[in-house]
Design an enzyme around this catalytic site. Structure first.
Site, PDB file in Angstrom:
ATOM      1  N   LYS A 200       0.842  -1.196   0.000  1.00  9.48           N
ATOM      2  CA  LYS A 200       0.000   0.000   0.000  1.00  9.48           C
ATOM      3  C   LYS A 200       0.879   1.248   0.000  1.00  9.48           C
ATOM      4  CE  LYS A 200      -3.855  -1.807   2.816  1.00  9.48           C
ATOM      5  NZ  LYS A 200      -4.933  -1.627   1.848  1.00  9.48           N
TER       6      LYS A 200
ATOM      7  N   ARG B  90     -10.167 -11.615   2.395  1.00 10.28           N
ATOM      8  CA  ARG B  90     -11.035 -12.674   1.871  1.00 10.28           C
ATOM      9  C   ARG B  90     -10.339 -14.036   1.895  1.00 10.28           C
ATOM     10  NH1 ARG B  90     -11.673  -9.392  -3.629  1.00 10.28           N
ATOM     11  NH2 ARG B  90     -11.243  -7.745  -2.121  1.00 10.28           N
TER      12      ARG B  90
HETATM   13  N1  BES Z   1      -7.918  -3.752   4.608  1.00 11.78           N
HETATM   14  C1  BES Z   1      -8.156  -3.375   3.285  1.00 11.78           C
HETATM   15  C2  BES Z   1      -9.485  -2.657   3.075  1.00 11.78           C
HETATM   16  C3  BES Z   1      -9.652  -1.312   3.738  1.00 11.78           C
HETATM   17  C4  BES Z   1      -9.425  -0.157   3.030  1.00 11.78           C
HETATM   18  C5  BES Z   1     -10.098  -1.220   5.027  1.00 11.78           C
HETATM   19  C6  BES Z   1      -9.621   1.059   3.627  1.00 11.78           C
HETATM   20  C7  BES Z   1     -10.286  -0.005   5.630  1.00 11.78           C
HETATM   21  C8  BES Z   1     -10.060   1.145   4.927  1.00 11.78           C
HETATM   22  C9  BES Z   1      -8.163  -4.598   2.369  1.00 11.78           C
HETATM   23  O1  BES Z   1      -7.377  -5.649   2.774  1.00 11.78           O
HETATM   24  C10 BES Z   1      -7.667  -4.146   1.034  1.00 11.78           C
HETATM   25  O2  BES Z   1      -6.592  -3.677   0.968  1.00 11.78           O
HETATM   26  N2  BES Z   1      -8.499  -4.286   0.015  1.00 11.78           N
HETATM   27  C11 BES Z   1      -8.157  -3.869  -1.288  1.00 11.78           C
HETATM   28  C12 BES Z   1      -8.679  -4.908  -2.246  1.00 11.78           C
HETATM   29  C13 BES Z   1      -8.224  -4.727  -3.665  1.00 11.78           C
HETATM   30  C14 BES Z   1      -6.751  -5.018  -3.768  1.00 11.78           C
HETATM   31  C15 BES Z   1      -9.016  -5.638  -4.533  1.00 11.78           C
HETATM   32  C16 BES Z   1      -8.796  -2.526  -1.567  1.00 11.78           C
HETATM   33  O3  BES Z   1      -9.939  -2.305  -1.126  1.00 11.78           O
HETATM   34  O4  BES Z   1      -8.160  -1.685  -2.172  1.00 11.78           O
HETATM   35 ZN    ZN Z   2      -5.349  -5.508   2.116  1.00 10.09          ZN
END
Ligand code: BES
Ligand code: ZN
Ligand code: ZN
Length: 494
Positions: free
Chosen positions: A273, A347
Site C-alpha cells: 500500500k 477474503r
Molecule cells: N484492509 C483493506 C481494506 C480497507 C481499506 C479497510 C480502507 C479499511 C479502509 C483490504 O485488505 C484491502 O486492501 N483491500 C483492497 C482490495 C483490492 C486489492 C481488490 C482494496 O480495497 O483496495
Molecule cells: Zn489488504
C-alpha cells in the site's frame, strides 16, 4: 464511572434537562425546572433564549449549592423524536460536563411520547460512556485532569424507576463491549498481533466464563487452512485461529457463528500500500475486535443463545518469505484461489474460517470485515455494506441497525458479478477488477460458505473513522457490538 438512578435528583455539579420544543411538553418541562431551580431558569425563557430546538443548549448558573449549574438541551419536536437524537443530546451534555471539568452530573430523562423507559435508559447510558471514551493509554500527561465520576439519572416519572435501572445496566454492558472493541482496534500493531489478540480473547473468556481455543501455526497448517498460512508467510509474527464458544447449553434454539477478520496489520504485502494513511491499517482487525466485544457484551448480559466466534488472525507483510501475486492457495474446504493482489488478503483468511464454520451446523453465519476500500467509496462512514444469501437475516440485521443506529445497507450479489472473479488457473481469483469491489469481495466469500444462512458485513467505512462523531471519536468506532448484540437478542431461529 458510576451510573445510578434515583427518582429524587441527586445533588451534583451539573443538572441536565432534555427539553422538547412542543408547547405542552415544553411547558411541562419548564414547570418541573422552575420548581427545582426557581432562581436560575426564569429569565432565559422570558427572553426566548431557549425554545427546545434540536442542537440548542444553554448553561445557567444558580445560587443553589446543591445544583450550581443547569444545562438545558433542546430535543426538537416531540413528533420527530428518535432514540438517536437522545443519544446525541446526551452525548452533548456529557461532553459539556467534561469541558467544564466537573465530576458529577444529574441527567433528567426527557418527557417524550416515544420509546420505553428502558430504551431511553439504554440510550442515555451508552451515549454517556461512549462519548467520553478517549484512547489515551499512551499519553503520559493529561492523566490528572478531572474526570466525570458520577452520573445519576432521574426517570421521567417515578414509576419508571425499575425499568430505567434495568436499562442502565444494559447500556453499560453494551458500552463496555464497544469500548473493548475500540481499545483493541486503536491499539498499535506492535502491541496487538495475532498472538496477543488471541491472549485478549482468552483472558476475556476466562473472566466471563466462556471457552476459547486457539490454534497455532502448526495446527492451522495441519488443518489445511492455506489462506491463513499464505497471508501470514511474510511476517515474523505467526498466525492464530481463535475459536470462542458461548452458551452451549442453548444449542437447541440454534447456533449463530460470528466470523471476524483479524488482520492485525495490513501493509498490503508484496502488492504494498502507499505510505499515506497506512498506519490506520492497524485497525484491519476491527471485525475480529467486534466479535470479541460482542462476546464481552453477550456474556455479561447472560444471553440465552449459543454463539461461536471464529477469528482468523494474521499480519500481512512484504518480505522474502511473503506470498506473491500469482500464487495459488488451497483453502480449508479444498477449493483453490489465485492471488492476483496480496492486498486482497482479508477474503483469503475468511475463506478458511467460513468453510470451517460448517462443522457447527450453524443456522446463521455473520462475518464482519474491514474488507474493501470500495465499500467506503460506495457508502462512506455512515453505513456498513451488507450482502448475503438470506433476506430474512438481512432484514433482521437492518432492523437491529436502525435500532442501534449502527446502520447497514444491502448491496446486491447478482450472479452477473461472479464472472469478475473467474480465474484461468484456479477455482477463483482474489480480485475482481475496478468495478463493484465490495460486491466482488462478497462474491469471493460466497464461494466458501457452507449450507447455512450467511451475511457478510463490510465495515471498512464504519469501523475506522476519520473524524469524531457525536458519541464516537476518531479511530476505532467499535461498530458491530451493539448491532450484533441487538440482533442476537431479537433473533429467533425459523
Ligand atoms: N484492509 C483493506 C481494506 C480497507 C481499506 C479497510 C480502507 C479499511 C479502509 C483490504 O485488505 C484491502 O486492501 N483491500 C483492497 C482490495 C483490492 C486489492 C481488490 C482494496 O480495497 O483496495
Ligand atoms: Zn489488504
Ligand atoms: Zn485488509
Amino acid at each position: 464511572m458510576k451510573l445510578t438512578v434515583s427518582t429524587k435528583p441527586i445533588p451534583s455539579d451539573l443538572a441536565a434537562f432534555f427539553i422538547c420544543q412542543d408547547e405542552q411538553l415544553f411547558t411541562m418541562s419548564i414547570k418541573k425546572l422552575k420548581t427545582n431551580f426557581p432562581a436560575a431558569a426564569v429569565d432565559v425563557f422570558a427572553n426566548n433564549e431557549f425554545s427546545g430546538k434540536e442542537g440548542e443548549s444553554v448553561l445557567l448558573y444558580t445560587n443553589d449549592k446543591k445544583f450550581p449549574r443547569v444545562l438545558l438541551v433542546g430535543m426538537g419536536e416531540n413528533e420527530k423524536f428518535t432514540i438517536e437524537k437522545l443519544r446525541r443530546a446526551t452525548a452533548a451534555a456529557a461532553k459539556k460536563g467534561r469541558a467544564l471539568k466537573i465530576e458529577s452530573i444529574t441527567m433528567h430523562a426527557p418527557d417524550v411520547n416515544k420509546g420505553s423507559a428502558k430504551e431511553i435508559a439504554v440510550a442515555m447510558s451508552e451515549a454517556i460512556l461512549l462519548s467520553l471514551y478517549k484512547f489515551d493509554k499512551y499519553i503520559s500527561d493529561d492523566k490528572n485532569g478531572k474526570k466525570i465520576k458520577n452520573v445519576s439519572f432521574v426517570p421521567a416519572t417515578p414509576s419508571d424507576l425499575k425499568e430505567f435501572q434495568q436499562g442502565v445496566i444494559i447500556g453499560e454492558i453494551l458500552a463496555e463491549g464497544t469500548i473493548h472493541t475500540r481499545d483493541l482496534a486503536n491499539a498499535p500493531g506492535n502491541e496487538i498481533y495475532p498472538e496477543t489478540l488471541a491472549k485478549d480473547a482468552q483472558a476475556l473468556g476466562h473472566r466471563l466464563g466462556f471457552s476459547v481455543n486457539v490454534f497455532d501455526k502448526k495446527k492451522i497448517q495441519s488443518l489445511g487452512m492455506g489462506g491463513i498460512i499464505g497471508v501470514s508467510k511474510g511476517s515474523e509474527n505467526d498466525p492464530r485461529f481463535i475459536i470462542m464458544e458461548y452458551g452451549k447449553q442453548f444449542k437447541k434454539q440454534g447456533t449463530v457463528v460470528l466470523v471476524g477478520k483479524g488482520v492485525t496489520f495490513d501493509t498490503g504485502g508484496i502488492s504494498i500500500k502507499p505510505a499515506a494513511s497506512m498506519a490506520e491499517m492497524k485497525m484491519d482487525m476491527s471485525g475480529a475486535a467486534a466479535v470479541i466485544g460482542t462476546f464481552h457484551s453477550i456474556a455479561k448480559l447472560k444471553l440465552k443463545r449459543h454463539v461461536i466466534g471464529l477469528i482468523p488472525s494474521v499480519e500481512n507483510m512484504p518480505s522474502g518469505t511473503a506470498f506473491k501475486p500469482g500464487d495459488i492457495i488451497r483453502h480449508y474446504n479444498g477449493k483453490t484461489s489465485e492471488v492476483d493482489n496480496t492486498d486482497a488478503e482479508g477474503r483469503l483468511i475468511l475463506a478458511d474460517a467460513l468453510s470451517y464454520a460448517s462443522q457447527y451446523k450453524p443456522d446463521v453465519v455473520i462475518d464482519l470485515a474491514t474488507l474493501t476500500g470500495a465499500v467506503v467509496v460506495a457508502l462512506g462512514q455512515h453505513a456498513t455494506g451488507m450482502m448475503g444469501n438470506d433476506q430474512g437475516v438481512m432484514d433482521a440485521l437492518r432492523d437491529s441497525g436502525e435500532k442501534t443506529y449502527e446502520r447497514v445497507w444491502q448491496l446486491p450479489l447478482f450472479d452477473e458479478y461472479e464472472k469478475q472473479i473467474k480465474s484461468d488457473v484456479a477455482d477463483v481469483k482474489n480480485v475482481g477488477g475496478r468495478w463493484a469491489g465490495a460486491i466482488t469481495a462478497g462474491w469471493f466469500l460466497k464461494k466458501f460458505i457452507g449450507d447455512y444462512k450467511w451475511v457478510h458485513l463490510d465495515i471498512a467505512g464504519t469501523a475506522i473513522l476519520e473524524s469524531d462523531k457525536e458519541y464516537t471519536s476518531k479511530g476505532g468506532s467499535g461498530v458491530g457490538v451493539r448491532l450484533l448484540t441487538e440482533f442476537l437478542i431479537q433473533w429467533k431461529n425459523s
